[in-house]
Design an enzyme around this catalytic site. Structure first.
Site, PDB file in Angstrom:
ATOM      1  N   LYS A  87       0.820  -1.215   0.000  1.00  0.00           N
ATOM      2  CA  LYS A  87       0.000   0.000   0.000  1.00  0.00           C
ATOM      3  C   LYS A  87       0.855   1.266   0.000  1.00  0.00           C
ATOM      4  CE  LYS A  87      -3.903  -2.471   1.826  1.00  0.00           C
ATOM      5  NZ  LYS A  87      -4.438  -2.660   0.466  1.00  0.00           N
ATOM      6  N   GLU A 119      -0.167   8.213   7.317  1.00  0.00           N
ATOM      7  CA  GLU A 119      -0.937   9.139   6.510  1.00  0.00           C
ATOM      8  C   GLU A 119      -1.613  10.126   7.444  1.00  0.00           C
ATOM      9  OE1 GLU A 119      -3.086   6.890   2.932  1.00  0.00           O
ATOM     10  OE2 GLU A 119      -4.487   7.726   4.385  1.00  0.00           O
ATOM     11  N   ARG A 135      -9.664  -6.967  -6.387  1.00  0.00           N
ATOM     12  CA  ARG A 135     -10.534  -8.149  -6.318  1.00  0.00           C
ATOM     13  C   ARG A 135     -11.977  -7.689  -6.497  1.00  0.00           C
ATOM     14  NH1 ARG A 135      -9.612  -6.506  -0.865  1.00  0.00           N
ATOM     15  NH2 ARG A 135     -11.598  -5.777  -0.061  1.00  0.00           N
TER      16      ARG A 135
END
Lengths: 169, 453, 169, 453
Positions: free
Chosen positions: B115, B199, B291
């Site tokens: 990520k 973040e 997905r």
């Protein structure tokens, strides 16, 4: 259905149980509804009939690895030769069952052979890795269930072994 | 593509079987010994037992899954969601063994799986990202340095994370050291990788995700957004499409960003680009899910496009058969996840055997569920029992139909509990009904919602 | 359910169990509701019949005419005073039950009264038509089930009557 | 309107309960002693037993139905289809008793109930009608005179007919006398009215019907057509929308005709105008159905409009909330009627108790059914067990999904048989798949279809 005869259950009880069961079924039937379970006991005789919620048509379909040539093998539990003597040695993984180390070689074992604990009795190949199947204890091979080259599932009985103990019993 | 192996269980296995049926494809489903007598196993054309109940030795065990595909002469593999669905290795092994993997290439999967790396790629592609790191933070000291730069609140996330696990919001400097250590441990346990990235954390934002679909020929479209702001500890509870917070112009904007980002990583198949929408109406890219997602039905109900069938078709090499201008969002859809959990006890799992079952039906209600009377709900697998989806011409109508459907739903069994009542409370809550909610909603209102019900 | 006394169960017990079972089913049936399970035991004999796949929550909910003031009357079969002696005289239609021909008049009958076959015992009013309810045979009123003015359903027991035969028994 | 009495049973009672729920209306359902333990009875807010199993003494007995409404303080009555749904007397009695009847006024109902009179009214309104009589034919002699004029083949129809009963096609003069006598006897038995009218009979036509919706303020719209050409002896077996035989211009034309006809009789509520479409593409008005129809879901699935909710809203006096230009037909829907009948034995009823039941589900499948395990299918009532409806982006996709749904359907019980296999055969038949069929299809192909299956 279990008929649990302890010691000598009086024949009368058995007969009575049979009568009661027939009666219960007839009555249940005439009610137009299907019972899930009938259990009854008379003296030392007890009968239980169970139409489990799993509907008849919903019974597991063949779990065979269809499509693979000569590889349609009944699933574990479906027909593992349970009537045969001995314990089942089950496949620890999904793969291809081989009786011999190579196509030219002799089979590891044959029916009737006595094997020692830990002795290789077959191979299941999966993802090009050869997994040896070994005897869990000393015993006599009473059945080899899949054909050589059959695809097998996890848990599928491969071989039946009649334990002989550490000495011949 | 002729015969698809489904490397999953439960409702999504059933969903994939149905899509295969619609396309005339044969199906093989793998199952653990626990799942032998389940609907997907009975409904598929063939089934292969691949291991014991523990996922690590069955649904998560790549060699068994691939061997089952080869043994059953499948020529494709659909991984569903969860389990091995975002495993780049599986995609690679499938390719090596001549199986079409229904999903992105192993390379694209690997790029998206990290990520922190995805953040770097998306920055490059011009997507807006919150201040934060584009590589794993190696030490507590580095974490403090980053925090100094981007400020609080911030969020620590596992680079290998997914499904909302491995995340911690840190609201002040004094909590950072402990949070960093704990989250790293969690990430190590959950994903076998303790890497974290950092973040800026946005308060009062909404979770807006965009469904994208890309073919193998460089074409991509988006199918509009889903609003998944009803969350409990980063776990989605209820989803809807479209988002009540978006204007058509915002939809076009975020959709275009999503497609650009997906094409930038060379993505193929159905995927989701997750964004945060802040109070000022700005979107911030968060992560990509490589997905099909649990909540895909709400998009299907408002677009009329079968996403699972689309996955299979693009995996087979088909060029996208429609353009962006052909995607029309009509009406509104809401999905309630019915989980075997007790919201009154911190969503503790409540498993058991279903003895009494009534699934809702009727106009504009769709239920994706593998349940039947007698189904054993096992603690080995995830808690999702059923997805109840309601469509309406507008949000209010879909909410009313959802309430009707929830009233029809009955899942009983010794030891079982479900999230049904919580959904009923949310669907009757003025704050939710009045334009939707932000991510703090459920945390703030949960006690209230489960108490009044 | 197993009662295991090892001696022979008396034939009388068996016969009794069979009778009881048939009786239980007949009663269950006539109640119009579906039993999930019947279990009974007589001496050494026990029988259990289980229709459990019919979901428990599928049991009939109150069929009362809710919403009507003072008109919430249990449905037929739910509580008809079945434990009370006598036969039930049921409502032949849906309507309002009255014990007297007019609000000021005396009731047609009271508990304890002996009525003759064909004698009016109540009125059920439907669509402004008065339907007289008459005694099906000679007997003594053992219960009057709805209140005056209650709404009643088709088949709902109104009055219980202990038959006295053509002569006083 | 606050509390609706539902004077029906089975799947349509359930359908009406769901629409009421969506609108926030309370429901009371009436039932016979036979239907006491059924889903509609359990699902409604209240239920009233109105009589024994025989319909004449329960569902068809107006005093019991109205008394039940008054006793339960309902303020409206929805009659469903069949039973008393097209009974002008019931509409009148409801009005006298302060109950809102969900349907047209007693006067409009009476006008439509006499099919010969309807022909006269529609001729006046400018609808195209096949040559025939606009009043009942009183005698054999008159029948011969009419036949002389309009020619053969012709069709004899009961003026009080409905549901496809009381009709005989006469292909030559030599059969007329016998057919006239027999049809009159049938009509007398079935409808207690032996009046017949005569119409030219069209060979090779399709049954095209238009769904209309009118409010109490003189506004009417149509919701497109349904093609119900798969029939067996005038009984609909499978329906679809839109018709594969219509162009958009034809749809507009027949829709406009339908609305004009409905407004001409002062119609209010949901209704259906039935037409024949001949081989030259001309429409001929046949009759009007003043009720919700069994096959309404296919229209709902392609328009997104809830017809039962719409019935309730216009009955409550609401003005139409959308115009003709707002009605959009999207995709295609097919409905299969699953009846308790054996097609291999002349559709003989096969009733019994359902012991094993699996209803289809999943994306774009809707099932309207009151069945559950344990449901007793009684010879007292109609044979409809379930309506399986499939939507697709086009006809081919909806047919594929229908095949998937039929494969999932299982209704088993001693003595029971269903029309499932017949539907599977039709859905796999090239003639049907290739643009649909004409009314002669099932008669001509039935043996073939049930044999090959």
């Amino acid at each position: 259905m279990t008929t649990s005869d302890t010691d000598a259950t009086p024949a009368a009880d058995i007969a009575a149980a049979a009568i009661l069961l027939r009666e219960a079924l007839a009555i249940a039937d005439s009610s137009g509804r299907t019972p899930a379970r009938i259990a009854l006991a008379v003296g030392g005789a007890s009968v239980e009939v169970d139409w489990s919620q799993t509907p008849a048509a919903a019974a597991p379909q063949p779990l065979a690895l269809t499509g693979a040539p000569s590889a349609v093998v009944p699933a574990a539990g479906a027909d593992d030769g349970g009537a045969m003597p001995g314990i089942a040695v089950e496949s620890p993984l999904v793969g291809t069952f081989y009786r011999a180390p190579s196509p030219e070689a002799d089979p590891f074992v044959s029916v009737g052979d006595v094997v020692e604990e830990g002795q290789t009795i077959a191979i299941v190949e999966a993802m090009k890795l050869m997994n040896t199947i070994t005897a869990p204890e000393r015993g006599r091979i009473s059945a080899i269930l899949p054909e050589d080259g059959d695809r097998v599932e996890f848990g599928q009985p491969l071989v039946r072994l009649v334990p002989l103990g550490t000495d011949a019993a | 593509m002729r015969r698809v192996l489904i490397a999953n269980r439960g409702e999504i296995a059933l969903r994939i079987i149905r899509a295969c049926r619609d396309l005339g494809l044969e199906t093989v489903v793998v199952h653990s010994t626990q799942d032998r007598d389940t609907r997907p196993v009975r409904m598929a054309d063939a089934a292969v037992c691949i291991g014991p109940p523990e996922p690590a030795r069955s649904y998560l065990y790549t060699p068994a899954v691939v061997e089952a595909a080869l043994a059953s002469r499948a020529d494709a593999m659909h991984p569903g969601y969860g389990f091995l669905s975002e495993d780049a290795d599986l995609a690679a092994v499938c390719r090596e063994n001549g199986l079409t993997f229904v999903g992105p290439s192993a390379e694209a999967m690997a790029r998206v799986a990290d990520k922190a790396e995805t953040r770097a790629l998306m920055t490059e592609a011009g997507l807006p990202l919150l201040p934060g790191t584009t590589a794993a933070v190696q030490s507590e000291a580095e974490a403090f340095a980053v925090a100094e730069e981007i400020g609080f609140p911030l969020i620590l996330k596992a680079t290998a994370g997914g499904g909302g696990r491995g995340m911690t919001v840190v609201r002040g400097r004094e909590h950072l050291a402990k949070a960093f250590r704990e989250t790293r441990t969690q990430a190590k346990l959950a994903f076998n990788d303790g890497s974290l990235y950092i973040e800026r954390y946005l308060e009062g934002a909404r979770h807006i995700e965009v469904q994208i679909l890309c073919d193998a020929h460089g074409n991509g479209v988006h199918l509009g957004e889903r609003d998944c702001s009803v969350q409990r500890r980063h776990q989605k509870v209820l989803e809807e499409a479209p988002s009540p917070a978006l204007t058509p112009a915002m939809r076009d904007d975020v959709g275009a960003l999503a497609v650009r980002g997906a094409l930038a990583v060379g993505y193929q198949g159905a995927g989701t680009m997750e964004f945060l929408l802040d109070a000022e109406g700005r979107f911030w890219f968060m992560e990509m899910n490589a997905r099909i997602q649990v909540e895909h039905p709400v998009t299907e109900m408002v677009t009329g496009i079968d996403l699972v069938a689309a996955q299979l078709r693009v995996a087979a090499g088909e060029r996208l058969w429609f353009g962006q201008e052909d995607v029309k969002v009509t009406g509104h859809a809401i999905e309630c996840r019915i989980n075997a959990e007790e919201p009154r006890s911190g969503f503790a799992p409540r498993t058991g055997t279903v003895t009494d079952l009534a699934l809702p039906a009727g106009p504009w209600i769709r239920v994706d569920s593998h349940l039947e009377a007698g189904t054993h709900v096992s603690p080995h697998y995830d808690a999702l029992l059923a997805k109840v989806v309601a469509w309406g011409a507008d949000r209010e109508e879909s909410a009313r139909r959802m309430r009707r459907a929830l009233a029809e739903l009955r899942v009983e069994g010794r030891g079982l509990a479900t999230t049904r009542d919580l959904h009923e409370a949310v669907l009757g809550d003025a704050e939710f009904l009045d334009g939707g909610v932000t991510l703090d909603y459920l945390g703030r209102r949960l006690d209230d919602l489960v108490a009044t019900d």
